[in-house]
Every structure is written in structure tokens, then in C-alpha cells.
Design a protein around this motif. Sequence first.
Motif, PDB file in Angstrom:
ATOM      1  N   ARG A 399      -3.871  83.817  58.293  1.00 55.56           N
ATOM      2  CA  ARG A 399      -5.245  84.010  58.758  1.00 55.56           C
ATOM      3  C   ARG A 399      -5.274  84.697  60.118  1.00 55.56           C
ATOM      4  NH1 ARG A 399      -6.444  78.997  57.539  1.00 55.56           N
ATOM      5  NH2 ARG A 399      -6.292  78.279  59.681  1.00 55.56           N
ATOM      6  N   GLU A 400      -4.363  84.305  60.993  1.00 54.57           N
ATOM      7  CA  GLU A 400      -4.388  84.814  62.370  1.00 54.57           C
ATOM      8  C   GLU A 400      -3.759  86.194  62.500  1.00 54.57           C
ATOM      9  OE1 GLU A 400      -2.395  81.765  64.524  1.00 54.57           O
ATOM     10  OE2 GLU A 400      -4.162  80.447  64.646  1.00 54.57           O
ATOM     11  N   THR A 401      -2.849  86.557  61.593  1.00 54.34           N
ATOM     12  CA  THR A 401      -2.115  87.814  61.735  1.00 54.34           C
ATOM     13  C   THR A 401      -2.486  88.852  60.691  1.00 54.34           C
ATOM     14  OG1 THR A 401      -0.304  87.044  60.323  1.00 54.34           O
ATOM     15  CG2 THR A 401      -0.131  86.572  62.691  1.00 54.34           C
ATOM     16  N   ASP A 402      -3.292  88.474  59.683  1.00 56.16           N
ATOM     17  CA  ASP A 402      -3.615  89.358  58.564  1.00 56.16           C
ATOM     18  C   ASP A 402      -2.386  89.745  57.755  1.00 56.16           C
ATOM     19  OD1 ASP A 402      -6.328  89.336  58.986  1.00 56.16           O
ATOM     20  OD2 ASP A 402      -6.305  91.104  60.284  1.00 56.16           O
ATOM     21  N   GLU A 403      -1.337  88.926  57.834  1.00 61.29           N
ATOM     22  CA  GLU A 403      -0.159  89.185  57.013  1.00 61.29           C
ATOM     23  C   GLU A 403      -0.422  88.762  55.570  1.00 61.29           C
ATOM     24  OE1 GLU A 403       3.514  88.599  60.195  1.00 61.29           O
ATOM     25  OE2 GLU A 403       2.916  86.950  58.883  1.00 61.29           O
ATOM     26  N   ASP A 404       0.321  89.349  54.675  1.00 62.09           N
ATOM     27  CA  ASP A 404       0.358  88.859  53.299  1.00 62.09           C
ATOM     28  C   ASP A 404       0.816  87.404  53.300  1.00 62.09           C
ATOM     29  OD1 ASP A 404       0.843  89.097  50.283  1.00 62.09           O
ATOM     30  OD2 ASP A 404       2.851  88.641  51.049  1.00 62.09           O
ATOM     31  N   GLY A 405       0.304  86.619  52.360  1.00 61.25           N
ATOM     32  CA  GLY A 405       0.625  85.203  52.332  1.00 61.25           C
ATOM     33  C   GLY A 405       2.099  84.909  52.243  1.00 61.25           C
ATOM     34  N   MET A 406       2.819  85.614  51.376  1.00 60.99           N
ATOM     35  CA  MET A 406       4.246  85.378  51.236  1.00 60.99           C
ATOM     36  C   MET A 406       5.020  85.838  52.478  1.00 60.99           C
ATOM     37  SD  MET A 406       5.006  83.725  48.460  1.00 60.99           S
ATOM     38  CE  MET A 406       3.565  82.730  48.942  1.00 60.99           C
ATOM     39  N   THR A 407       4.523  86.886  53.133  1.00 65.06           N
ATOM     40  CA  THR A 407       5.146  87.327  54.383  1.00 65.06           C
ATOM     41  C   THR A 407       5.002  86.241  55.444  1.00 65.06           C
ATOM     42  OG1 THR A 407       4.662  89.641  53.880  1.00 65.06           O
ATOM     43  CG2 THR A 407       5.140  89.103  56.172  1.00 65.06           C
ATOM     44  N   ALA A 408       3.800  85.679  55.560  1.00 68.20           N
ATOM     45  CA  ALA A 408       3.571  84.599  56.525  1.00 68.20           C
ATOM     46  C   ALA A 408       4.429  83.388  56.174  1.00 68.20           C
ATOM     47  CB  ALA A 408       2.088  84.224  56.547  1.00 68.20           C
ATOM     48  N   ALA A 409       4.522  83.057  54.878  1.00 64.07           N
ATOM     49  CA  ALA A 409       5.319  81.914  54.459  1.00 64.07           C
ATOM     50  C   ALA A 409       6.797  82.134  54.769  1.00 64.07           C
ATOM     51  CB  ALA A 409       5.125  81.648  52.967  1.00 64.07           C
ATOM     52  N   SER A 410       7.284  83.350  54.560  1.00 57.42           N
ATOM     53  CA  SER A 410       8.700  83.613  54.846  1.00 57.42           C
ATOM     54  C   SER A 410       8.986  83.420  56.327  1.00 57.42           C
ATOM     55  CB  SER A 410       9.088  85.022  54.397  1.00 57.42           C
ATOM     56  OG  SER A 410       8.498  86.007  55.227  1.00 57.42           O
ATOM     57  N   HIS A 411       8.087  83.894  57.179  1.00 59.04           N
ATOM     58  CA  HIS A 411       8.289  83.732  58.628  1.00 59.04           C
ATOM     59  C   HIS A 411       8.329  82.252  58.996  1.00 59.04           C
ATOM     60  CE1 HIS A 411       7.832  84.478  62.964  1.00 59.04           C
ATOM     61  NE2 HIS A 411       7.100  83.376  62.914  1.00 59.04           N
ATOM     62  N   VAL A 412       7.358  81.486  58.523  1.00 56.31           N
ATOM     63  CA  VAL A 412       7.271  80.068  58.899  1.00 56.31           C
ATOM     64  C   VAL A 412       8.475  79.295  58.375  1.00 56.31           C
ATOM     65  CG1 VAL A 412       5.971  77.937  58.516  1.00 56.31           C
ATOM     66  CG2 VAL A 412       4.770  80.039  59.141  1.00 56.31           C
ATOM     67  N   PHE A 413       8.832  79.507  57.105  1.00 60.21           N
ATOM     68  CA  PHE A 413       9.912  78.715  56.529  1.00 60.21           C
ATOM     69  C   PHE A 413      11.275  79.119  57.062  1.00 60.21           C
ATOM     70  CE2 PHE A 413       6.588  77.236  53.877  1.00 60.21           C
ATOM     71  CZ  PHE A 413       7.016  76.059  53.289  1.00 60.21           C
ATOM     72  N   LEU A 414      11.459  80.382  57.414  1.00 56.97           N
ATOM     73  CA  LEU A 414      12.749  80.800  57.976  1.00 56.97           C
ATOM     74  C   LEU A 414      12.898  80.394  59.433  1.00 56.97           C
ATOM     75  CD1 LEU A 414      13.143  84.366  56.434  1.00 56.97           C
ATOM     76  CD2 LEU A 414      14.556  82.360  55.944  1.00 56.97           C
ATOM     77  N   ASN A 415      11.797  80.352  60.178  1.00 59.56           N
ATOM     78  CA  ASN A 415      11.884  80.131  61.618  1.00 59.56           C
ATOM     79  C   ASN A 415      11.455  78.750  62.091  1.00 59.56           C
ATOM     80  OD1 ASN A 415      12.706  82.814  62.727  1.00 59.56           O
ATOM     81  ND2 ASN A 415      10.862  83.468  61.646  1.00 59.56           N
ATOM     82  N   GLU A 416      10.685  78.018  61.252  1.00 58.66           N
ATOM     83  CA  GLU A 416      10.103  76.779  61.755  1.00 58.66           C
ATOM     84  C   GLU A 416      10.380  75.553  60.898  1.00 58.66           C
ATOM     85  OE1 GLU A 416       5.918  77.284  62.450  1.00 58.66           O
ATOM     86  OE2 GLU A 416       6.164  79.293  63.253  1.00 58.66           O
ATOM     87  N   VAL A 417      10.594  75.716  59.608  1.00 60.29           N
ATOM     88  CA  VAL A 417      10.741  74.568  58.719  1.00 60.29           C
ATOM     89  C   VAL A 417      12.217  74.210  58.600  1.00 60.29           C
ATOM     90  CG1 VAL A 417      10.340  73.634  56.412  1.00 60.29           C
ATOM     91  CG2 VAL A 417       8.660  75.179  57.455  1.00 60.29           C
ATOM     92  N   GLY A 418      12.533  72.959  58.947  1.00 62.46           N
ATOM     93  CA  GLY A 418      13.922  72.536  58.921  1.00 62.46           C
ATOM     94  C   GLY A 418      14.339  71.988  57.577  1.00 62.46           C
ATOM     95  N   GLY A 419      15.373  71.166  57.603  1.00 62.93           N
ATOM     96  CA  GLY A 419      15.891  70.600  56.372  1.00 62.93           C
ATOM     97  C   GLY A 419      16.699  71.618  55.591  1.00 62.93           C
ATOM     98  N   THR A 420      17.003  71.270  54.357  1.00 63.71           N
ATOM     99  CA  THR A 420      17.777  72.156  53.487  1.00 63.71           C
ATOM    100  C   THR A 420      16.879  73.133  52.758  1.00 63.71           C
ATOM    101  OG1 THR A 420      19.433  70.421  53.190  1.00 63.71           O
ATOM    102  CG2 THR A 420      19.412  72.208  51.579  1.00 63.71           C
TER     103      THR A 420
END
Length: 574
Positions: A399-420
Motif C-alpha cells: 500500500r505504501e510503496t505501490d509495489e506488486d503484492g508478491m514483490t512486497a511479500a518477497s521483501h518482507v519475508f526475505l528481510n523481516e520474517v524469521g524462522g525457517t
Amino acid sequence: MSYLLPETDPVLASCRGLVTAHPDLLTLSQDPLYVRALDPSPDRRVALVSGGGSGHEPLHAGLLGRGGLDAVAPGRVFASPHNRQIVAASRSTLRAGGVLHIVKNYTGDRINFGVAAERLRADGIPVEQVLVTDDVATSAAGAGRRGTAATVVVEKILGAAADQGAGLEELAALGREVVDRSRSLAVCTRAHTSPSTLQPAFDLAPAHADYGVGIHGERGSRSIPLPRVEDLVRRMLSDLCTAVPDTPEGVLLVVNGLGATSLLELQAVTAIAAAQLGARGHHVAAALTGTHVGALDMAGLSLTLTALRPGWLTLWQADAHTPLTTWPRTAALPRTHITPPDLLDRPAAPQGSSALLDRYAAIVSQVRDSLTALDQLAGDGDFGDNLASGLARAKTRARETDEDGMTAASHVFLNEVGGTSGPLLGLLFQHLAAATAACPDGQRPAVPALAEALAAGCAAIRRVGGAGSGDRTLVDALLPAAQSLRDADKRARERAVTDAALAAVEGARGTAGMLGARGRSSYIGARALGIPDPGAVGVALLLIAAADVYEPRSATALPAPGHLTRHTPSTPAA
């Protein structure tokens, strides 16, 4: 917790264990029962004696020693000590300047400490009492406010002052002023376990909290729907701040667990409370975090604020040699390092579709608790929360960056979401973004592009994690979905995603019959049988979301997400 209490005299056994762990600090009298500090400060002129019902550990015995108490009289669980214990404890530590009793405001404690004081005075021993009355939830009670977690503040400050040679009247006046400037409030989300019934002492409605509970397991004045932790802390601080005077010296903050609340949670609450106090204009001069005044195994916490006077912070920070040795220094709001956006691995993408992300997040939100339950049975229980919170952050980013949803998800999960699973799903989202980013919102990418994206994501996950088909991981849902898309001929392409979702669903269900060769379920062997792998279920839900968005007509043939998270655990033979 209660299953581990010995049947015969659990309080005596606990005291023996404490002295066994700290033989250099403490000694034990068994009849009457009390615990005494072995090496008090030679500069102390007045003995400090406290006590109360057991079940609140580490209070009070955790503060025995230099910089703390001289003796403690423990009662039975949630019951006052007998006055005979208090008299014996007081006499065993007697100093020329007399003895000061620190008493929590409960009827049994007041009576027994009062009787003990009368007996000591009859023998010519000077005695004073500080009555701790800090619980704002009981401000209107006829017996006055209960004594709760501010007892730790009183005992620590008076312990330091006593080591400096303060006299009886001076200590009593100081203790009473600390009480006057301290207030506490407690909430719980689960009652303590009754040692006699081994059942919760009272019932709470699901997703509710009791507001204003006592440390003996007393119900709060009301039950409330459980809010976000930030809102709960805000509400508690609002009640506390109206009862604590303003002070240029700042406030002492105590975040106290009630027995079953993790340090992870308490430390998070400390950060939230300190920030909110700062926003209210209160300087947090020092903070103490941990379980210091428990209520057996109650799940909950209390907040205590003490409006400091000049010199009190120095007393609070004075060295103490007690079983509780981690006394804090001056507190300050931490500086948080934030990586500048231009240094992050942020894939550039044009504005594209958020429909897939939105639908996936909605589905996961519906079955979040079920995913958590699956992971608790076959892993460590973090998958549902990690996936749901990561998708929520991805929606915000899109919403904040106008990125494609999967692009935003890739950024968040690669950089912020821990675990396996978080980073592995990030790899999958990164490859999916190559197919979805250029499409208008809700329009299906070309089937060959989707097939290539799934296959490439699966290959990346296998390279990193090493899992193959049949190893009971998310690969077991991803591989058949990718193969289904690759096999779709021109006549079937109008329902190619739905067929891929069906393949993923069957793959995820099939993991329930597999012994784990990779991932956390490999540690528990046959105990995982009957339970589908949470990561595989998560991939199947992603494909269901894609079918809902791209092929809504044919997607009606797919099972409801809730059906996919059902499980029937097998019981392995002994």
C-alpha cells in the motif's frame, strides 16, 4: 506447575532448595520456619524482616542479603506466616536499632505481623512497620489497597538505606513515603492452577482478560475483551499515572510477570510502557523486568510506577548481594538502528497486482490458529503467527510503496520474517513476483510464466533447504503444483491454476502420512503422523488464493481452507 509440588510441606521443601542453591548467602530455620541472610552489612543498625504467603517467589526470600532483607518468614501458599515465625525471624537478626517489618496489606499478614510486633515490644525491642498498599484496583476497598509488586521497590530501597546505617524511624518514614508514591495494577489471561484441584482457579472467556487481579489469584473487578498489548498497556498506564504524582526525578517502572508470562513478553511490554510513558511526559529513570512477585503459574503481568524523590534512584541502583542479583542501572529509551532503505535488498517493480496478496492474507488470517496448532504438534508453534504477521506487513508495504503484492511479500519475508519458513517463502514470492508484477490487478499471468515462477521458486528452496519430494516439507506441495502448471495443455489452461491448487492440496495432505526427513518434524519421528506439514499447508493455501483470484469459477471445486488444516494425530506404539 502444581504437578511438581511435593505432597508433604512444599513450602519447607522450596526453602531448602533456595538455601541449597545459595549456601553462601542464606541459612534456614525449620521450626519455626524462616530464612535468614548469613552475611548482612556490618554498618546496618536496624534489621529488615518481611514475609508473607508462598507462591509469590522470588518475593520475599529473593531479596535476602546485603542490600536487601535480613530475614523472611514464609507462610503456606497464599497464607500469612504465623506470628511465631515472625518473632523468631526478628530475634535471629536483631540489631541495636531494632527491627523494621515490611508487610503487604492483607488481613492475615497485618494481624500476624501486628501480633509479632506486640510480642517483641513486650520484650523491649523497638519495632516499626511499613505497610505496602499499592494496588490501584482495590483503592475503594474497605480494607485499603492490597500490597503487591511495589513491595520489591520498598524492600530494595530500604535495604540500601539500612546498609548506609539509617535508623529505625528514618527507615520507617522512607518506606512509607515510597509506598505513598508507588502504585501497581495487574491483569491476567489465565488463572493460576489450584494446587489442590490441579485446575485453573477460575475460568475466563476466550480472548478475555481479568483486569485488576490480585497476587493470591483474586478475580479482577471486571473481565475485558483482550486488546492489543499496546492498548492494554496504555489503559493500565492511564490508571496508574492518575494515581502517581508528577516528579522531576522521573519514575521507576517495574514490569512484573505473574508466573507464566515469558521474559520475551515482559521485555516487549517494558519497551512499550517506557515509550508510552515518555509520550506522556514521564522520564523513565530506571526499569526492572521479570517475574519478581508471582501468583503461582498465573498468566499475566503487573505494572508498577514509583514517582522518585531525590536520592532514591541511587538507593535503587546500590549494589545488592542477594539471590536476585540483576539489579538495573539507569534506564533510557534505546536507540534503534534502522537500515536506510537504499541499503536494503529491495527489488524494483512497477505497480502491479495486490489481489493475490490480499486474498492469501485473508485466508491465512482465517486459519491462523489452526496453522499454529499444526506447528505446535509437529514443530515449534510459530508458523501461523509468522505467516499471518508477515503477510500483514507485506500488505502495508504494498500500500505504501505501490509495489506488486508478491514483490512486497518477497521483501518482507526475505528481510523481516524469521524462522525457517519465512525466508524460504520469501524466495518463492520473489520468483512469483516476476510473473505477477506486470499484470493489472486481478488479471492472471500467463500460465507458462506462472509455471516457470513456481518451478524456479521450488528449485531455489531446494537448493537452500536441501529438501526433496517425500521429506515432509513445503516442497511436497510446491513440486506437484509446479508440475501441474507445466503439464497444462491449451484446452485446460482456463483452469490451470485450480488444478495446480488441487495438486498442492493433495501434496500437503499427503505429508500427514510421511515421516519427516527434513525440518523440525524430523525430531519427533512417528509422533508427526496424521498431522500435515504446516509449511506444505501454507503453500497449498497460496495456490487456493491464486485460484480464487485468477479462476473464481473453477476455484469453487477447491476445499475450504479450514478443511485443509484438520488433523488426526496418530499414536505411535510404545
